[in-house]
Design a protein around this motif. Structure first.
Motif, PDB file in Angstrom:
ATOM      1  N   ILE A 147     154.290 -29.888 125.671  1.00 57.55           N
ATOM      2  CA  ILE A 147     155.576 -29.180 125.758  1.00 57.55           C
ATOM      3  C   ILE A 147     155.463 -27.776 125.168  1.00 57.55           C
ATOM      4  O   ILE A 147     155.949 -26.794 125.756  1.00 57.55           O
ATOM      5  CB  ILE A 147     156.672 -29.989 125.038  1.00 57.55           C
ATOM      6  CG1 ILE A 147     156.961 -31.282 125.799  1.00 57.55           C
ATOM      7  CG2 ILE A 147     157.948 -29.163 124.895  1.00 57.55           C
ATOM      8  CD1 ILE A 147     157.924 -32.214 125.092  1.00 57.55           C
ATOM      9  N   ILE A 148     154.818 -27.667 124.008  1.00 61.44           N
ATOM     10  CA  ILE A 148     154.684 -26.348 123.371  1.00 61.44           C
ATOM     11  C   ILE A 148     153.827 -25.422 124.232  1.00 61.44           C
ATOM     12  O   ILE A 148     154.155 -24.248 124.433  1.00 61.44           O
ATOM     13  CB  ILE A 148     154.072 -26.499 121.968  1.00 61.44           C
ATOM     14  CG1 ILE A 148     155.014 -27.282 121.056  1.00 61.44           C
ATOM     15  CG2 ILE A 148     153.788 -25.123 121.352  1.00 61.44           C
ATOM     16  CD1 ILE A 148     154.421 -27.603 119.702  1.00 61.44           C
ATOM     17  N   ALA A 149     152.703 -25.959 124.745  1.00 61.62           N
ATOM     18  CA  ALA A 149     151.807 -25.130 125.569  1.00 61.62           C
ATOM     19  C   ALA A 149     152.495 -24.674 126.847  1.00 61.62           C
ATOM     20  O   ALA A 149     152.318 -23.522 127.289  1.00 61.62           O
ATOM     21  CB  ALA A 149     150.543 -25.916 125.897  1.00 61.62           C
ATOM     22  N   ILE A 150     153.311 -25.527 127.449  1.00 54.98           N
ATOM     23  CA  ILE A 150     154.037 -25.153 128.666  1.00 54.98           C
ATOM     24  C   ILE A 150     155.113 -24.119 128.352  1.00 54.98           C
ATOM     25  O   ILE A 150     155.296 -23.126 129.071  1.00 54.98           O
ATOM     26  CB  ILE A 150     154.660 -26.406 129.325  1.00 54.98           C
ATOM     27  CG1 ILE A 150     153.563 -27.326 129.869  1.00 54.98           C
ATOM     28  CG2 ILE A 150     155.612 -26.004 130.433  1.00 54.98           C
ATOM     29  CD1 ILE A 150     152.690 -26.705 130.922  1.00 54.98           C
TER      30      ILE A 150
ATOM     31  N   ALA B 205     152.531 -39.164 121.376  1.00 61.15           N
ATOM     32  CA  ALA B 205     153.373 -38.073 120.874  1.00 61.15           C
ATOM     33  C   ALA B 205     152.558 -36.803 120.675  1.00 61.15           C
ATOM     34  O   ALA B 205     153.047 -35.692 120.943  1.00 61.15           O
ATOM     35  CB  ALA B 205     154.035 -38.490 119.560  1.00 61.15           C
ATOM     36  N   ALA B 206     151.311 -36.946 120.203  1.00 60.78           N
ATOM     37  CA  ALA B 206     150.449 -35.780 120.032  1.00 60.78           C
ATOM     38  C   ALA B 206     150.219 -35.077 121.364  1.00 60.78           C
ATOM     39  O   ALA B 206     150.273 -33.836 121.452  1.00 60.78           O
ATOM     40  CB  ALA B 206     149.114 -36.203 119.414  1.00 60.78           C
ATOM     41  N   PHE B 207     149.978 -35.853 122.416  1.00 61.09           N
ATOM     42  CA  PHE B 207     149.767 -35.266 123.743  1.00 61.09           C
ATOM     43  C   PHE B 207     151.049 -34.609 124.262  1.00 61.09           C
ATOM     44  O   PHE B 207     151.024 -33.491 124.795  1.00 61.09           O
ATOM     45  CB  PHE B 207     149.307 -36.338 124.727  1.00 61.09           C
ATOM     46  CG  PHE B 207     147.934 -36.892 124.443  1.00 61.09           C
ATOM     47  CD1 PHE B 207     147.096 -36.305 123.503  1.00 61.09           C
ATOM     48  CD2 PHE B 207     147.475 -38.019 125.109  1.00 61.09           C
ATOM     49  CE1 PHE B 207     145.828 -36.809 123.240  1.00 61.09           C
ATOM     50  CE2 PHE B 207     146.213 -38.529 124.861  1.00 61.09           C
ATOM     51  CZ  PHE B 207     145.389 -37.927 123.921  1.00 61.09           C
ATOM     52  N   ILE B 208     152.162 -35.311 124.113  1.00 60.59           N
ATOM     53  CA  ILE B 208     153.426 -34.832 124.692  1.00 60.59           C
ATOM     54  C   ILE B 208     153.909 -33.571 123.984  1.00 60.59           C
ATOM     55  O   ILE B 208     154.280 -32.580 124.637  1.00 60.59           O
ATOM     56  CB  ILE B 208     154.489 -35.942 124.620  1.00 60.59           C
ATOM     57  CG1 ILE B 208     154.091 -37.105 125.548  1.00 60.59           C
ATOM     58  CG2 ILE B 208     155.863 -35.396 125.002  1.00 60.59           C
ATOM     59  CD1 ILE B 208     154.973 -38.333 125.393  1.00 60.59           C
ATOM     60  N   PHE B 209     153.921 -33.589 122.654  1.00 57.24           N
ATOM     61  CA  PHE B 209     154.416 -32.421 121.917  1.00 57.24           C
ATOM     62  C   PHE B 209     153.543 -31.188 122.170  1.00 57.24           C
ATOM     63  O   PHE B 209     154.051 -30.080 122.355  1.00 57.24           O
ATOM     64  CB  PHE B 209     154.472 -32.723 120.428  1.00 57.24           C
ATOM     65  CG  PHE B 209     155.522 -33.734 120.046  1.00 57.24           C
ATOM     66  CD1 PHE B 209     156.626 -33.933 120.857  1.00 57.24           C
ATOM     67  CD2 PHE B 209     155.408 -34.488 118.890  1.00 57.24           C
ATOM     68  CE1 PHE B 209     157.602 -34.864 120.522  1.00 57.24           C
ATOM     69  CE2 PHE B 209     156.374 -35.418 118.545  1.00 57.24           C
ATOM     70  CZ  PHE B 209     157.475 -35.607 119.368  1.00 57.24           C
ATOM     71  N   SER B 210     152.224 -31.380 122.168  1.00 58.44           N
ATOM     72  CA  SER B 210     151.323 -30.255 122.434  1.00 58.44           C
ATOM     73  C   SER B 210     151.519 -29.725 123.847  1.00 58.44           C
ATOM     74  O   SER B 210     151.501 -28.509 124.083  1.00 58.44           O
ATOM     75  CB  SER B 210     149.871 -30.685 122.223  1.00 58.44           C
ATOM     76  OG  SER B 210     149.661 -31.107 120.896  1.00 58.44           O
TER      77      SER B 210
ATOM     78  N   LEU C 149     155.176 -21.913 126.010  1.00 55.62           N
ATOM     79  CA  LEU C 149     154.582 -20.612 125.693  1.00 55.62           C
ATOM     80  C   LEU C 149     153.702 -20.085 126.824  1.00 55.62           C
ATOM     81  O   LEU C 149     153.033 -19.060 126.659  1.00 55.62           O
ATOM     82  CB  LEU C 149     153.755 -20.734 124.406  1.00 55.62           C
ATOM     83  CG  LEU C 149     154.542 -21.109 123.145  1.00 55.62           C
ATOM     84  CD1 LEU C 149     153.607 -21.264 121.944  1.00 55.62           C
ATOM     85  CD2 LEU C 149     155.619 -20.067 122.842  1.00 55.62           C
ATOM     86  N   HIS C 150     153.664 -20.801 127.950  1.00 57.87           N
ATOM     87  CA  HIS C 150     152.893 -20.404 129.127  1.00 57.87           C
ATOM     88  C   HIS C 150     151.389 -20.279 128.817  1.00 57.87           C
ATOM     89  O   HIS C 150     150.705 -19.421 129.380  1.00 57.87           O
ATOM     90  CB  HIS C 150     153.413 -19.061 129.689  1.00 57.87           C
ATOM     91  CG  HIS C 150     154.871 -19.082 130.009  1.00 57.87           C
ATOM     92  ND1 HIS C 150     155.388 -19.751 131.092  1.00 57.87           N
ATOM     93  CD2 HIS C 150     155.941 -18.512 129.371  1.00 57.87           C
ATOM     94  CE1 HIS C 150     156.701 -19.599 131.132  1.00 57.87           C
ATOM     95  NE2 HIS C 150     157.066 -18.844 130.093  1.00 57.87           N
ATOM     96  N   HIS C 151     150.901 -21.160 127.958  1.00 62.73           N
ATOM     97  CA  HIS C 151     149.469 -21.164 127.662  1.00 62.73           C
ATOM     98  C   HIS C 151     148.667 -21.959 128.695  1.00 62.73           C
ATOM     99  O   HIS C 151     147.473 -21.723 128.865  1.00 62.73           O
ATOM    100  CB  HIS C 151     149.225 -21.750 126.264  1.00 62.73           C
ATOM    101  CG  HIS C 151     149.683 -20.861 125.157  1.00 62.73           C
ATOM    102  ND1 HIS C 151     149.828 -21.284 123.856  1.00 62.73           N
ATOM    103  CD2 HIS C 151     150.033 -19.539 125.159  1.00 62.73           C
ATOM    104  CE1 HIS C 151     150.236 -20.278 123.102  1.00 62.73           C
ATOM    105  NE2 HIS C 151     150.377 -19.211 123.876  1.00 62.73           N
ATOM    106  N   VAL C 152     149.314 -22.908 129.357  1.00 60.96           N
ATOM    107  CA  VAL C 152     148.668 -23.698 130.404  1.00 60.96           C
ATOM    108  C   VAL C 152     149.644 -23.860 131.555  1.00 60.96           C
ATOM    109  O   VAL C 152     150.847 -23.587 131.419  1.00 60.96           O
ATOM    110  CB  VAL C 152     148.219 -25.091 129.886  1.00 60.96           C
ATOM    111  CG1 VAL C 152     147.150 -24.971 128.815  1.00 60.96           C
ATOM    112  CG2 VAL C 152     149.415 -25.875 129.354  1.00 60.96           C
ATOM    113  N   ASP C 153     149.129 -24.332 132.681  1.00 59.49           N
ATOM    114  CA  ASP C 153     149.972 -24.596 133.841  1.00 59.49           C
ATOM    115  C   ASP C 153     150.643 -25.961 133.695  1.00 59.49           C
ATOM    116  O   ASP C 153     150.042 -26.902 133.157  1.00 59.49           O
ATOM    117  CB  ASP C 153     149.133 -24.579 135.122  1.00 59.49           C
ATOM    118  CG  ASP C 153     148.463 -23.233 135.348  1.00 59.49           C
ATOM    119  OD1 ASP C 153     149.128 -22.212 135.110  1.00 59.49           O
ATOM    120  OD2 ASP C 153     147.286 -23.215 135.761  1.00 59.49           O
ATOM    121  N   PRO C 154     151.871 -26.100 134.191  1.00 61.65           N
ATOM    122  CA  PRO C 154     152.569 -27.386 134.059  1.00 61.65           C
ATOM    123  C   PRO C 154     151.892 -28.528 134.806  1.00 61.65           C
ATOM    124  O   PRO C 154     152.007 -29.682 134.406  1.00 61.65           O
ATOM    125  CB  PRO C 154     153.957 -27.093 134.639  1.00 61.65           C
ATOM    126  CG  PRO C 154     154.109 -25.611 134.582  1.00 61.65           C
ATOM    127  CD  PRO C 154     152.727 -25.058 134.756  1.00 61.65           C
ATOM    128  N   ALA C 155     151.198 -28.211 135.895  1.00 54.46           N
ATOM    129  CA  ALA C 155     150.630 -29.249 136.750  1.00 54.46           C
ATOM    130  C   ALA C 155     149.288 -29.748 136.217  1.00 54.46           C
ATOM    131  O   ALA C 155     148.235 -29.143 136.449  1.00 54.46           O
ATOM    132  CB  ALA C 155     150.460 -28.718 138.171  1.00 54.46           C
TER     133      ALA C 155
END
Length: 266
Positions: free
Chosen positions: A28-31, A21-26, A33-39
């Motif tokens: 989703i939020i980062a994607i 859940a920690a990985f998934i929620f972080s 807010l466009h802080h990282v690439d989805p891939a």
């Protein structure tokens, strides 16, 4: 009685669910807010910038505590099942030490972001994945040593396959990351959060991140193999009182308190 109410099997289950859940929620939020690439970004990249880094750090710290509890219960279980086997006891103690070091590394990864404290973050990642891989190997050896009297062969083979999966992922990540950070692809790869297919080293970056996620999944799968074992164990806490008051230094016989810890007896 539901399966998660049996023994202490909720510990490894909670560890895997909470960490995932920690990985998934972080992510989703980062994607969002466009802080990282989805891939396939690095796992740490999804917890680098606020606000996701706050959630990432807090949840991974709790995951480290759950991991310590799970590793300790496993240690006590193996020790109780093999009280007179000196070789197994030594290997079991080594596994406990490796597991605790891996948990310490996880806490470092949670609190020291890659873009702010790169060297410290990498040390934490090495402890987490390196010591964690060795812990899995030690537990697989213990499973082999305890079969067929205590452990079934099926459990041993499953854990062996998971260790091989983890080893292949670790070797792939180490090799590709070494090439990526060799300096041939620029000096900003350590701080880079966005990658384009035209960038130098893009393929190596994707291989490294895929191997990192794959290694994490092998960890999840390995701890899930504890669920059945933990259904057969419970812990008790014993309070030995030395006096009737907290300031009385004279020894006085009193009744000791023995209560169950976290679970009911089976």
């Amino acid at each position: 009685m539901w399966w998660f109410q049996q023994g202490l099997c909720f510990l490894p289950s909670a560890l895997v669910i909470w960490t995932a859940a920690a990985f998934i929620f972080s992510y989703i939020i980062a994607i969002t807010l466009h802080h990282v690439d989805p891939a396939l970004p690095y796992i740490s990249d999804t917890g680098t910038l606020p606000p996701e880094k706050c959630l990432f750090g807090a949840m991974l710290n709790i995951a480290a505590v759950l991991c310590i509890a799970t590793i300790y219960v496993r240690y006590k279980q193996v020790h109780a099942l093999n009280p007179e086997e000196s070789r197994i006891i030594r290997i079991n103690k080594a596994g406990l030490a490796l597991g605790l070091l891996s948990c310490f590394g996880l806490s470092i990864v949670a609190n020291f972001q890659k873009t702010d404290f790169f060297a410290v973050h990498i040390c934490g990642a090495v402890l987490t994945f390196g010591m964690g891989s060795l812990y899995m190997l030690v537990q697989t050896v213990l499973s082999y040593q305890m079969q067929p009297k205590i452990h079934g062969k099926q459990v041993f083979w499953i854990r062996l396959l998971l260790v091989i999966w983890c080893g292949v992922s670790a070797l792939t990540m180490l090799t590709s990351s070494s090439f990526l950070h060799s300096g041939k692809f620029g000096t900003d790869v350590d701080q880079k959060l966005h990658w384009n297919p035209e960038d130098k080293g893009y393929v190596l970056h994707m291989i490294t991140t895929a191997a990192e996620w794959s290694m994490s999944f092998s960890f999840f799968a390995f701890f899930l193999t504890y669920v059945r074992d933990f259904q057969k164990i419970s812990l008790r806490v014993e309070a030995n009182l030395q006096g009737l008051t907290l300031y009385d230094t004279a020894p006085c016989p009193v009744n000791n308190d023995r209560t169950r810890l976290l679970s009911r007896d089976l």
